[in-house]
Motif scaffolding. Structure first.
Motif, short mmCIF file in Angstrom:
data_model
loop_
_atom_site.label_atom_id
_atom_site.label_comp_id
_atom_site.label_asym_id
_atom_site.label_seq_id
_atom_site.Cartn_x
_atom_site.Cartn_y
_atom_site.Cartn_z
N SER A 276 -6.08 28.99 30.77
CA SER A 276 -5.47 28.92 32.09
C SER A 276 -6.31 28.05 33.01
CB SER A 276 -5.36 30.32 32.70
OG SER A 276 -6.66 30.83 32.99
N THR A 277 -5.73 27.70 34.16
CA THR A 277 -6.46 26.90 35.16
C THR A 277 -7.71 27.64 35.63
OG1 THR A 277 -4.41 25.85 35.91
CG2 THR A 277 -6.28 25.81 37.42
N SER A 292 -6.43 21.84 38.49
CA SER A 292 -4.97 21.77 38.52
C SER A 292 -4.49 20.33 38.66
CB SER A 292 -4.44 22.62 39.68
OG SER A 292 -3.04 22.54 39.75
N HIS A 299 -0.74 16.39 31.82
CA HIS A 299 0.57 16.86 31.33
C HIS A 299 1.61 15.76 31.45
CE1 HIS A 299 4.44 19.11 31.62
NE2 HIS A 299 3.92 19.71 30.57
N LYS A 306 1.96 22.93 28.23
CA LYS A 306 1.76 24.15 29.02
C LYS A 306 2.87 25.15 28.70
CE LYS A 306 4.00 22.48 33.29
NZ LYS A 306 3.81 22.28 34.76
N VAL A 307 2.49 26.40 28.61
CA VAL A 307 3.44 27.48 28.35
C VAL A 307 3.08 28.64 29.26
CG1 VAL A 307 3.88 26.83 25.96
CG2 VAL A 307 2.02 28.41 26.47
N ARG A 308 4.10 29.38 29.68
CA ARG A 308 3.84 30.55 30.53
C ARG A 308 3.56 31.75 29.66
NH1 ARG A 308 3.86 31.99 35.55
NH2 ARG A 308 4.53 29.92 36.22
N ALA A 309 2.51 32.49 30.01
CA ALA A 309 2.14 33.72 29.33
C ALA A 309 1.94 34.80 30.38
CB ALA A 309 0.88 33.54 28.50
N ARG A 311 1.82 36.18 33.80
CA ARG A 311 1.68 35.57 35.14
C ARG A 311 0.83 34.31 35.11
NH1 ARG A 311 0.10 40.28 39.31
NH2 ARG A 311 0.54 38.54 40.73
N SER A 312 0.37 33.92 33.94
CA SER A 312 -0.48 32.73 33.82
C SER A 312 0.26 31.60 33.13
CB SER A 312 -1.75 33.07 33.03
OG SER A 312 -2.52 34.04 33.68
N VAL A 313 -0.22 30.37 33.36
CA VAL A 313 0.23 29.19 32.62
C VAL A 313 -0.94 28.72 31.77
CG1 VAL A 313 1.04 26.81 32.76
CG2 VAL A 313 1.88 28.50 34.39
N TYR A 315 -2.67 26.02 29.14
CA TYR A 315 -2.66 24.61 28.76
C TYR A 315 -3.38 24.44 27.42
CZ TYR A 315 -1.27 23.63 33.56
OH TYR A 315 -0.59 23.60 34.75
#
Length: 332
Positions: A276-277, A292, A299, A306-309, A311-313, A315
């Protein structure tokens, strides 16, 4: 020297001679290669970050005003004469401000008249309409700022180091032998004739630059070309190849050729595992906002996914990014 272009100068011109980098000129050289799918003789492919930046309409507009298909004329307003800003960032800021403040008459003269004279292709109708609207200056300034942020800002310290070394060498030559002697050693195609600078070109001509500042700008990304800039009133810039650029092909090519730079290279190196960031900021030591920003550029260039997991994104670097890192490692 055969066929030459003569730049007539006087003592006032020589006394106002100075040396300076030109971030805008380096940007235009890199953008020209990117738009033409070209390669630099030393630094190679501009890379995916540069190509992704072309998708921005203001960067695309900027690219549309650059020569192609063997043409050589670039409107001078795109590469304003470097100022005398005390801090390194000031040089680019001043040049961007000059583009935005360009007089409409000067813009139309260069964009309409000079391109019609020097280009083998016509100006696109959409580009012409933007120029006539009076909005072109702001869009070109924004395009330069955007392309710089996307491609060159992170790698600029390495490019600037090469330029600074050339400037230091020329300054020593001036201190030892004088300005005239130094002018005669810039490039084999450039000679000093006592009252003029002569440049080997495919045409004969004479230009009066008496009383103007003479700015000598070592060039890295337009190496090995010699370029003169005299069309903007009161401005005279002579771009010459910086020393050491061609000494040992591929020097620093790993980081510069792909214009990844240290921050983005560090992020890519740490993205073999999805992160994550916030995690990257902690591990790399950059502010979350900085991480970011760089991740967004990577990106767009297809170098990270990037994928959402929850509440996080998260990379992760792509196979293309892994290949670039390997090339950089081999080059160094």
């Amino acid at each position: 020297m055969g066929v030459v272009l003569t730049l007539r100068v006087d003592a006032d011109t020589v006394s106002r001679t100075r040396l300076s980098p030109s971030p805008a000129s380096e940007s235009m050289a890199w953008l020209k290669l990117t738009a033409a799918s070209g390669r630099h003789p030393v630094f190679g492919d501009p890379g995916p970050l540069a190509r992704a930046s072309l998708a921005h309409p203001d960067v695309a507009l900027l690219a549309d005003l650059l020569p192609r298909n063997g043409d050589t004329y670039t409107p001078d307003l795109l590469t304003p004469q470097p100022g005398t800003g005390g801090r390194r960032r000031d040089l680019l800021d001043e040049q961007i401000a000059q583009i935005e403040a360009a007089a409409q008459d000067d813009l139309e003269n260069q964009v309409f008249t000079y391109t019609r004279t020097h280009w083998s292709r016509p100006l696109r109708d959409t580009t012409r309409r933007i120029a006539e609207s009076g909005r072109m200056q702001r869009r070109l300034a924004n395009g330069l700022a955007r392309f710089w942020r996307d491609t060159l800002s992170d790698g600029w310290p390495e490019l600037r180091s090469i330029i600074d070394q050339d400037i230091a060498h020329r300054a020593t030559a001036i201190a030892t032998h004088g300005v005239g002697r130094m002018l005669g050693t810039l490039h084999p195609d450039i000679e000093w004739a006592g009252d003029a600078v002569t440049i080997a070109k495919p045409w004969d001509g004479e230009i009066d630059v008496i009383g103007r500042d003479l700015v000598l700008a070592p060039s890295v990304l337009s190496w090995p070309d010699v370029i003169i800039q005299v069309d903007t009133p009161g401005q005279f810039v002579l771009y010459h190849p910086a020393q050491r650029v061609g000494a040992g092909r591929g020097q620093r090519a790993g980081s510069i050729a792909q214009v990844v730079g240290n921050a983005r290279a560090a992020l890519l190196a740490d993205l073999e595992t999805a992160r994550s960031t916030a995690e990257l900021a902690t591990r790399i030591g950059y502010a979350p906002g900085t991480v970011s920003y760089h991740l967004s550029a990577l990106h767009r260039a297809g170098l990270v996914t990037k994928v959402r997991a929850g509440r996080s994104v998260l990379y992760r670097r792509t196979a293309q990014a892994a290949s670039l890192l390997e090339e950089a490692h081999i080059a160094h």
